[in-house]
Scaffold this motif. Structure first.
Motif, PDB file in Angstrom:
ATOM      1  N   UNK A   1     -12.643  63.672  36.352  1.00 46.98           N
ATOM      2  CA  UNK A   1     -12.114  62.484  37.022  1.00 46.98           C
ATOM      3  C   UNK A   1     -13.068  62.023  38.138  1.00 46.98           C
ATOM      4  N   UNK A   2     -13.565  62.969  38.943  1.00 47.20           N
ATOM      5  CA  UNK A   2     -14.471  62.560  40.019  1.00 47.20           C
ATOM      6  C   UNK A   2     -15.828  62.120  39.473  1.00 47.20           C
ATOM      7  N   UNK A   3     -16.224  62.702  38.343  1.00 45.83           N
ATOM      8  CA  UNK A   3     -17.528  62.380  37.772  1.00 45.83           C
ATOM      9  C   UNK A   3     -17.520  60.993  37.121  1.00 45.83           C
ATOM     10  N   UNK A   4     -16.427  60.664  36.434  1.00 44.44           N
ATOM     11  CA  UNK A   4     -16.352  59.386  35.716  1.00 44.44           C
ATOM     12  C   UNK A   4     -14.925  58.834  35.845  1.00 44.44           C
ATOM     13  N   UNK A   5     -14.608  58.282  37.050  1.00 46.69           N
ATOM     14  CA  UNK A   5     -13.223  57.887  37.333  1.00 46.69           C
ATOM     15  C   UNK A   5     -12.662  56.835  36.375  1.00 46.69           C
ATOM     16  N   UNK A   6     -13.516  55.914  35.909  1.00 53.73           N
ATOM     17  CA  UNK A   6     -12.996  54.868  35.004  1.00 53.73           C
ATOM     18  C   UNK A   6     -12.521  55.475  33.697  1.00 53.73           C
ATOM     19  N   UNK A   7     -13.252  56.467  33.230  1.00 54.89           N
ATOM     20  CA  UNK A   7     -12.897  57.071  31.943  1.00 54.89           C
ATOM     21  C   UNK A   7     -11.697  58.012  32.075  1.00 54.89           C
ATOM     22  N   UNK A   8     -11.623  58.745  33.214  1.00 52.54           N
ATOM     23  CA  UNK A   8     -10.687  59.865  33.254  1.00 52.54           C
ATOM     24  C   UNK A   8      -9.509  59.738  34.215  1.00 52.54           C
ATOM     25  N   UNK A   9      -9.484  58.667  35.038  1.00 49.55           N
ATOM     26  CA  UNK A   9      -8.399  58.616  36.037  1.00 49.55           C
ATOM     27  C   UNK A   9      -7.011  58.574  35.399  1.00 49.55           C
ATOM     28  N   UNK A  10      -6.851  57.755  34.368  1.00 50.83           N
ATOM     29  CA  UNK A  10      -5.515  57.678  33.762  1.00 50.83           C
ATOM     30  C   UNK A  10      -5.110  59.045  33.196  1.00 50.83           C
ATOM     31  N   UNK A  11      -6.027  59.675  32.484  1.00 45.07           N
ATOM     32  CA  UNK A  11      -5.731  60.993  31.885  1.00 45.07           C
ATOM     33  C   UNK A  11      -5.399  61.996  32.991  1.00 45.07           C
ATOM     34  N   UNK A  12      -6.222  61.965  34.053  1.00 43.37           N
ATOM     35  CA  UNK A  12      -5.977  62.905  35.153  1.00 43.37           C
ATOM     36  C   UNK A  12      -4.612  62.669  35.788  1.00 43.37           C
ATOM     37  N   UNK A  13      -4.307  61.396  36.077  1.00 40.39           N
ATOM     38  CA  UNK A  13      -3.033  61.108  36.751  1.00 40.39           C
ATOM     39  C   UNK A  13      -1.837  61.455  35.860  1.00 40.39           C
ATOM     40  N   UNK A  14      -2.009  61.295  34.564  1.00 45.79           N
ATOM     41  CA  UNK A  14      -0.934  61.680  33.640  1.00 45.79           C
ATOM     42  C   UNK A  14      -0.728  63.186  33.683  1.00 45.79           C
TER      43      UNK A  14
ATOM     44  N   UNK B   1      -1.782  54.511  42.171  1.00 45.18           N
ATOM     45  CA  UNK B   1      -1.866  53.133  42.660  1.00 45.18           C
ATOM     46  C   UNK B   1      -3.264  52.836  43.215  1.00 45.18           C
ATOM     47  N   UNK B   2      -3.811  53.802  43.954  1.00 46.10           N
ATOM     48  CA  UNK B   2      -5.142  53.617  44.523  1.00 46.10           C
ATOM     49  C   UNK B   2      -6.191  53.446  43.423  1.00 46.10           C
ATOM     50  N   UNK B   3      -6.090  54.286  42.393  1.00 36.74           N
ATOM     51  CA  UNK B   3      -7.047  54.193  41.285  1.00 36.74           C
ATOM     52  C   UNK B   3      -6.894  52.852  40.555  1.00 36.74           C
ATOM     53  N   UNK B   4      -5.670  52.363  40.470  1.00 32.67           N
ATOM     54  CA  UNK B   4      -5.454  51.053  39.856  1.00 32.67           C
ATOM     55  C   UNK B   4      -6.114  49.970  40.724  1.00 32.67           C
ATOM     56  N   UNK B   5      -5.885  50.045  42.033  1.00 30.65           N
ATOM     57  CA  UNK B   5      -6.462  49.037  42.938  1.00 30.65           C
ATOM     58  C   UNK B   5      -7.990  49.083  42.923  1.00 30.65           C
ATOM     59  N   UNK B   6      -8.535  50.284  42.700  1.00 28.35           N
ATOM     60  CA  UNK B   6     -10.001  50.409  42.656  1.00 28.35           C
ATOM     61  C   UNK B   6     -10.579  49.986  41.305  1.00 28.35           C
ATOM     62  N   UNK B   7      -9.701  49.707  40.349  1.00 30.55           N
ATOM     63  CA  UNK B   7     -10.167  49.305  39.015  1.00 30.55           C
ATOM     64  C   UNK B   7     -10.499  50.488  38.111  1.00 30.55           C
ATOM     65  N   UNK B   8     -10.129  51.700  38.535  1.00 31.22           N
ATOM     66  CA  UNK B   8     -10.419  52.885  37.700  1.00 31.22           C
ATOM     67  C   UNK B   8      -9.298  53.143  36.701  1.00 31.22           C
TER      68      UNK B   8
END
Ligand code: DCP
Length: 258
Positions: A81-94, A136-143
């Protein structure tokens, strides 16, 4: 404390629940939630502290899917998630929210069931900070994109509503410190995955905590959440090794008997 709003509201909320008092400790990354949870556990032996399942996120078990094409037994989703937030943020948050739901639903330990009053369970973070701080933060950041965000909110609302009082909180302890102090503590603790975190990320998370817990401007979906009392503790001062500061903080946290 018994005349405080936190006490009165906690009692009111309890009357509609299964008598377990559920409290979460919230605050920015590295502010000291685990340290404070350990202190609480040592002071109140029959309180049950549920640690945040970070190690599960660092070691996602893949053994069920193991095959020639997937020889790795575990993967580090926190790192991904930290390495590639756009790819992994949703998976991580789930995944992080699902593991948290599981720990919210765990049956009480034998020790807590034996306690004379209502058992108290303390969580490091909650399904609410997962959503209203991080996702929410990741959504606001576009990740997290708008489709992922809609899907996340849909299953999150559904599960929280289905589980009802078992995931509702009677109180929130907000450990409040400046992003600069959290940055220093984060550096000192040296969790490998977090080494790329910049001050402005902690500043954003700080603002989210303030909006949710102090200014109450975060739009929350759950009616009960708006009434949860918040105890704000000043965590700017180093408390990890200072017994006097620890004592001062701990005396502010006492829940009603019975
Ligand atoms: N995290 C995240 N999204 C979540 C929950 C956590 O990105 N929904 C990340 C942030 C951190 C790590 O997981 O890199 C653990 O964060 P916490 O602030 O929850 O826990 P700490 O261990 O940093 O807390 P403390 O040092 O206060 O005990």
């Amino acid at each position: 404390f018994s005349s405080s709003p936190l006490y009165r509201l906690a009692r009111k909320q309890m009357s509609t629940s299964d008598q377990i008092k559920r409290v979460s400790i919230e605050g920015n990354i590295a502010v000291g939630k685990s340290t404070f949870a350990r202190l609480l556990q040592n002071t109140e032996q029959d309180w049950e502290v549920i640690a945040e399942p970070v190690s599960k996120w660092q070691n996602v078990d893949q053994t069920n899917q193991q095959s020639e094409h997937c020889p790795q037994p575990t993967s580090n989703l926190l790192q991904m998630m930290y390495h590639d937030p756009k790819r992994w943020s949703y998976t991580f948050q789930t995944f992080s929210c699902m593991s948290r739901m599981r720990s919210h639903l765990q049956p009480l330990s034998a020790g807590s069931r034996k306690s004379s009053g209502s058992p108290v369970r303390v969580y490091e973070r909650s399904v609410y900070s997962d959503r209203y701080i991080f996702a929410l933060n990741m959504f606001e950041l576009g990740c997290i994109n708008s489709t992922e965000w809609a899907v996340y909110q849909d299953w999150h609302s559904f599960l929280v509503e289905q589980f009802g009082h078992r995931v509702q909180l009677e109180g929130i302890i907000y450990l409040r410190a400046s992003p600069q102090i959290c940055m220093e503590r984060l550096g000192r603790r040296g969790r490998v995955e977090e080494q790329g975190i910049q001050l402005d990320y902690l500043e954003k998370l700080h603002t989210r905590h303030e909006d949710w817990l102090i200014h109450k401007t975060t739009k929350v979906h759950f009616e009960h959440l708006a009434n949860v009392p918040v105890l704000v503790l000043d965590a700017e001062v180093e408390f990890e090794k200072d017994l006097k500061v620890q004592d001062d903080l701990l005396t502010k946290v006492s829940l009603p008997q019975g």
